[in-house]
Design an enzyme around this catalytic site. Structure first.
Site, mmCIF file in Angstrom:
data_model
loop_
_atom_site.group_PDB
_atom_site.id
_atom_site.type_symbol
_atom_site.label_atom_id
_atom_site.label_comp_id
_atom_site.label_asym_id
_atom_site.label_seq_id
_atom_site.Cartn_x
_atom_site.Cartn_y
_atom_site.Cartn_z
ATOM 1 N N ASP A 34 0.814 -1.233 0.000
ATOM 2 C CA ASP A 34 0.000 0.000 0.000
ATOM 3 C C ASP A 34 0.842 1.274 0.000
ATOM 4 O O ASP A 34 0.688 2.137 0.881
ATOM 5 C CB ASP A 34 -0.924 0.058 1.241
ATOM 6 C CG ASP A 34 -1.845 -1.142 1.358
ATOM 7 O OD1 ASP A 34 -2.285 -1.656 0.317
ATOM 8 O OD2 ASP A 34 -2.125 -1.562 2.496
ATOM 9 N N GLU A 201 -11.250 -1.902 -2.742
ATOM 10 C CA GLU A 201 -10.440 -1.287 -1.685
ATOM 11 C C GLU A 201 -9.526 -0.222 -2.269
ATOM 12 O O GLU A 201 -9.377 -0.106 -3.477
ATOM 13 C CB GLU A 201 -9.511 -2.331 -1.052
ATOM 14 C CG GLU A 201 -10.197 -3.456 -0.369
ATOM 15 C CD GLU A 201 -9.203 -4.356 0.339
ATOM 16 O OE1 GLU A 201 -9.341 -4.490 1.555
ATOM 17 O OE2 GLU A 201 -8.302 -4.910 -0.309
#
Ligand SMILES: *[C@@H]1O[C@H](CO)[C@@H](O)[C@H](O)[C@H]1NC(C)=O
Ligand SMILES: *[C@@H]1O[C@H](CO)[C@@H](O)[C@H](O)[C@H]1NC(C)=O
Ligand SMILES: *[C@@H]1O[C@H](CO)[C@@H](O)[C@H](O)[C@H]1NC(C)=O
Ligand SMILES: *[C@@H]1O[C@H](CO)[C@@H](O)[C@H](O)[C@H]1NC(C)=O
Length: 328
Positions: A34, A201
């Site tokens: 991420d 997401e």
């Protein structure tokens, strides 16, 4: 259809299914889940990532060499929830002389989550002050999961987009400074949802030439070494577009993101598997850059083996496409 049109359609279909390989990365390029990239005013590149209480790396160029600098929040988050020692999905923005780092507190598979924020004047380890919760949180009574924050700053408003795995992606206006939701009674609004595959997401809203692009990751993110998803169900990066930062996102075929829309920008190809957790920034030299994590199937599928990848984005058709840097 004329033969020429048939050929054009064939070439277009072919080209859209072939992606550029990740561009060069030197130094620390592994275990970068991420990632969030921001370029400081002095030209130094900073990369924040999940794990190690938000690991900070810096480099003189997007290509590296990336060097580990320390943790953003070595004392954990002050949010009193399970997971406050294992902060996820950082997102860093610059506004009015201050850097804001949003992060998520959660545990895998749980909807008991909250989005926190920290502040710094210069991005360096040791400079971050944790401000705790933004007021955006979730539990099993909420339709969403308060994870994967992203701030979009427009002239008029700042929105925090987040989510989810529970009923898609959501967004809420932020106050000024953007450390709390603007209004404690307003409810986050759903901006993307796929009833047949709720695995959405890591939203990121990016403005380019008057359009707002909602990038997100669709599919299964993690644990590929233990439990590989069915082919095509792993993470891939998709996009929808709107003239507004706060809704009305549709994909390239005109399907609303709230009805399962989403045009694939980057999926698994060659030895790249499960690209996602992405962000977009505008490089001073190269222009818009898409960056993400992926696993290199020649190396291994474990979460700790997630590699940092990036590609140049070309928006000339009005829709982002990854293109090799060498082609420009
Ligand atoms: C990064 O490195 C590339 C390749 O050497 C170079 O073309 C580019 O100008 C560099 N970018 C910056 C911002 O210095
Ligand atoms: C910007 O920061 C200055 C000083 O830190 C503050 O006085 C001012 O109110 C801020 N402006 C906005 C729009 O937040
Ligand atoms: C972490 O906590 C210690 C002990 O309370 C304190 O001395 C230190 O300044 C804190 N560090 C940060 C970065 O907040
Ligand atoms: C935002 O403000 C800048 C500078 O005032 C202006 O050039 C730009 O057109 C504005 N953008 C929008 C979407 O209003």
């Amino acid at each position: 259809m004329s033969r020429l049109l048939t050929l054009a359609a064939f070439v277009a279909g072919f080209v859209s299914s072939v992606f550029s390989l990740p561009e060069a990365c030197t130094g620390t390029c592994t275990n970068t889940h991420d990632p969030s990239i921001i370029v400081r005013t002095d030209g130094t590149y900073f990369r924040f990532s999940t794990g190690g209480r938000i690991a900070i790396h810096s480099a003189s160029n997007i290509t590296g060499p990336w060097k580990y600098r320390g943790a953003a929040l070595p004392n954990d988050s002050s949010i009193n929830l399970r997971g406050n020692q294992d902060l996820w999905a950082p997102d860093v923005s610059f506004l009015n002389g201050t850097y804001y780092l949003y992060y998520a507190v959660s545990t895998f598979g749980s909807q008991t989550s909250a989005i926190g924020v920290a502040r710094s004047a210069n991005l360096e380890p040791g400079s971050w002050t944790d401000l705790g919760s933004t007021g955006i949180s979730s539990d099993s009574r909420k339709p969403y999961n308060a994870i994967d924050p992203n701030l979009i700053i427009t002239n008029r408003t700042r929105f925090l987009t987040f989510g989810s795995f529970w009923n898609g992606l959501y967004q809420i206006p932020m106050g000024s400074p953007p450390v709390r939701a603007a209004d404690s009674v307003s409810t986050p609004r759903q901006i993307s949802y796929d009833k047949s595959d709720k695995a959405e997401e890591g939203p990121v809203v990016f403005e380019n030439e008057g359009h707002f692009y909602l990038f997100f990751s669709r599919g299964a993110c993690c644990g590929y070494d233990k439990d590989r998803p069915a082919r095509g169900k792993e993470y891939r990066i998709v996009v929808c577009r709107s003239d507004s930062p706060s809704g009305g996102f549709v994909d390239q075929s005109g399907v609303a993101c709230t009805s399962g829309g989403g045009t694939v920008v980057l999926g698994s190809h060659k030895w790249v598997y499960g690209p996602g957790g992405q962000g977009v920034y505008r490089d001073a030299v190269l222009g818009p850059i898409l960056y993400y994590h992926y696993v290199d199937t020649r190396v291994g599928y474990a979460d700790g083996q997630k590699r940092f990848g990036w590609n140049k984005l070309d928006f000339s058709t009005g829709w982002p496409a990854v293109v090799p840097v060498s082609s420009t």
